[in-house]
Design an enzyme around this catalytic site. Sequence first.
Site, PDB file in Angstrom:
ATOM      1  N   LYS A 201       0.772  -1.065  -0.009  1.00  0.00           N
ATOM      2  CA  LYS A 201      -0.168   0.049  -0.017  1.00  0.00           C
ATOM      3  C   LYS A 201       1.037   1.288  -0.100  1.00  0.00           C
ATOM      4  O   LYS A 201       1.935   1.585   0.900  1.00  0.00           O
ATOM      5  CB  LYS A 201      -0.838   0.143   1.080  1.00  0.00           C
ATOM      6  CG  LYS A 201      -1.992   1.105   1.271  1.00  0.00           C
ATOM      7  CD  LYS A 201      -2.951   0.887   2.415  1.00  0.00           C
ATOM      8  CE  LYS A 201      -4.139   1.987   2.523  1.00  0.00           C
ATOM      9  NZ  LYS A 201      -5.020   1.767   3.542  1.00  0.00           N
ATOM     10  N   SER A 273      -9.727   2.062   1.769  1.00  0.00           N
ATOM     11  CA  SER A 273      -8.376   2.819   1.019  1.00  0.00           C
ATOM     12  C   SER A 273      -7.080   1.945   0.740  1.00  0.00           C
ATOM     13  O   SER A 273      -6.099   1.915   0.209  1.00  0.00           O
ATOM     14  CB  SER A 273      -7.585   3.705   2.146  1.00  0.00           C
ATOM     15  OG  SER A 273      -7.121   3.173   3.311  1.00  0.00           O
ATOM     16  N   SER A 297     -10.432  -0.037   6.242  1.00  0.00           N
ATOM     17  CA  SER A 297      -9.772  -0.259   4.964  1.00  0.00           C
ATOM     18  C   SER A 297      -9.070  -1.247   4.394  1.00  0.00           C
ATOM     19  O   SER A 297      -8.386  -1.684   3.531  1.00  0.00           O
ATOM     20  CB  SER A 297      -8.414   0.985   5.018  1.00  0.00           C
ATOM     21  OG  SER A 297      -9.348   2.086   5.195  1.00  0.00           O
TER      22      SER A 297
END
Length: 560
Positions: A201, A273, A297
């Site tokens: 990420k 996210s 997320s």
Amino acid sequence: MDVASRREVLVGLASLAAASRGFAATVDPPATASPFGPGDLAGLERIVGVSFTDDERALIVRTAVEHVDMVRAIAKAGELPNGLAPATVFRAEVADVPERPVTVGGDPRSLPPDPPPLSGDDDSIAFAPAHQLAAWMRRGEITSERIVRLSLARIRRLDPKLKCVITACEESAIAEARAADRELAAGRWRGPLHGLPYGLKDLFDTKGIRTTWGAEPWRDRVPDRDAWIVSRLRDAGAVLVAKTAVGALAYGDIWFGGTCRSPWNIEKGSSGSSAGSASGTAAGLWAFAIGTETLGSIVSPCLRCGATGLRPTFGRVPRTGGMSLVWSMDKVGPIARSVDDTALVLAEINGFDADDPSSVERPFHDDRGLDARGLRIGFVRKSCEAGDDAALHRRALDALRDAGCTLVEVEPPAVDTTPLLIPLMVEAAAAFEALTRSNRDDELSWQAPEAWPNTFRRMWLMPAINLVQADRLRRRAMEAASRFFNQVDAVLSPCYADELLTLTNATGHPSLTLPVGFDAAGEPYGMSLMGRLFDEGTLLRAGRALESRTGLGGRRPPDA
């Protein structure tokens, strides 16, 4: 809102949000002057829910300079680095309540039993779980370079429609894969992640590789050092192939390159996210990925994309070198295509780092020799029997019963989770105070009412007293959650039911989200197993039982 009008608002709200960028730009008033009058206070009172008399307002105005001076002192300190945590540190523990994990043994780095021989089909390799790839590699049936090149080829082919990658790391990935193969040929095996490609990420710093946080103001940012987790995974032999799409500043699936899509339905965003990490994992672009969660997320994109995500107990995985959003709630965890894989990854990233004030040293146990028999699994009947997916809920409960679990009907904790959102939003606004001050929040692509720019601005109106009161209610919520989870070994729930997602993120309890079938639209549907603090091993035992009896049945996304 234009610069001038926003400046006027922040000046008028000086009693709560003084020293804003607009206020700081004005000429300093004399020491005895007040930047606002009684009329300004009357409007503020309606916003924050208090009421003062005219005399009280006049007294506040007379002494307001002291307030302004304190706020100005903060402003004079300049922009604070994102990684500077508050002095008050959150701990996922309840006073006088000892941790009582159910699973207390086992080696989480041990590979499951040997898989069948390697298939020569590239798609079969791409969608194989990480533990199978590890076994094939260790047996000499495949090389890291082949797996990594396959991963990079799939990124080039599929990312234009999925938009799940911000930066592909082709050159460095191939070099690392070749090094992994040389080590294996020399008899050095670093562990189950040796030579496996992964997606990271794009919140975590990578030396010499841009780390953008998914947001326009940082799209060209290139760190000069690696985050803790990057160093840890490199030591484990894992090969970074991509920095994955992240909703700007860790919210949603919209980043400066567009909207990250679900491989099961590219008309839909991948949600949450950790959008790119889940989308790319489900699409077979890498063996596993790293995500983060503050409020859904990891859970949300895994649910949307049909991936498996393990959100560890708060503090278990250090966040050093990662973007801070909410210091007291941010968590780091693995996203994969099987329950076993999440365990292997967590085993490598579990640890302590003194540079993360919230980091704790706790053992991680996962015993594959223990199945789910005898586990007491709680469920909330009305939540599992409600909605269009009730049949999938019943199927999952029946699967656990078939695995030898005892199902226990429980009542959800009687906790109003609304105040628990106050620390989240206030800490996030503080983390990006400079973005609001500078007016660069207008550069972010997502400008909806619920998006960060508006939330950050609103939080200038949140009284500090309410933040403290919300934190006290959070302590009460932690006590309620402790009682709730300690009555059983784990709880199975629809992902968003009974406010358990908000509650467990605020209290720091772990969660395992995995697919249990397909909904009426033919897209993956998942549920969450939640459990006691630092007892991820029990969630994994129940998760394996559930996965082996439900899951996706070998089906692959149509857009992969």
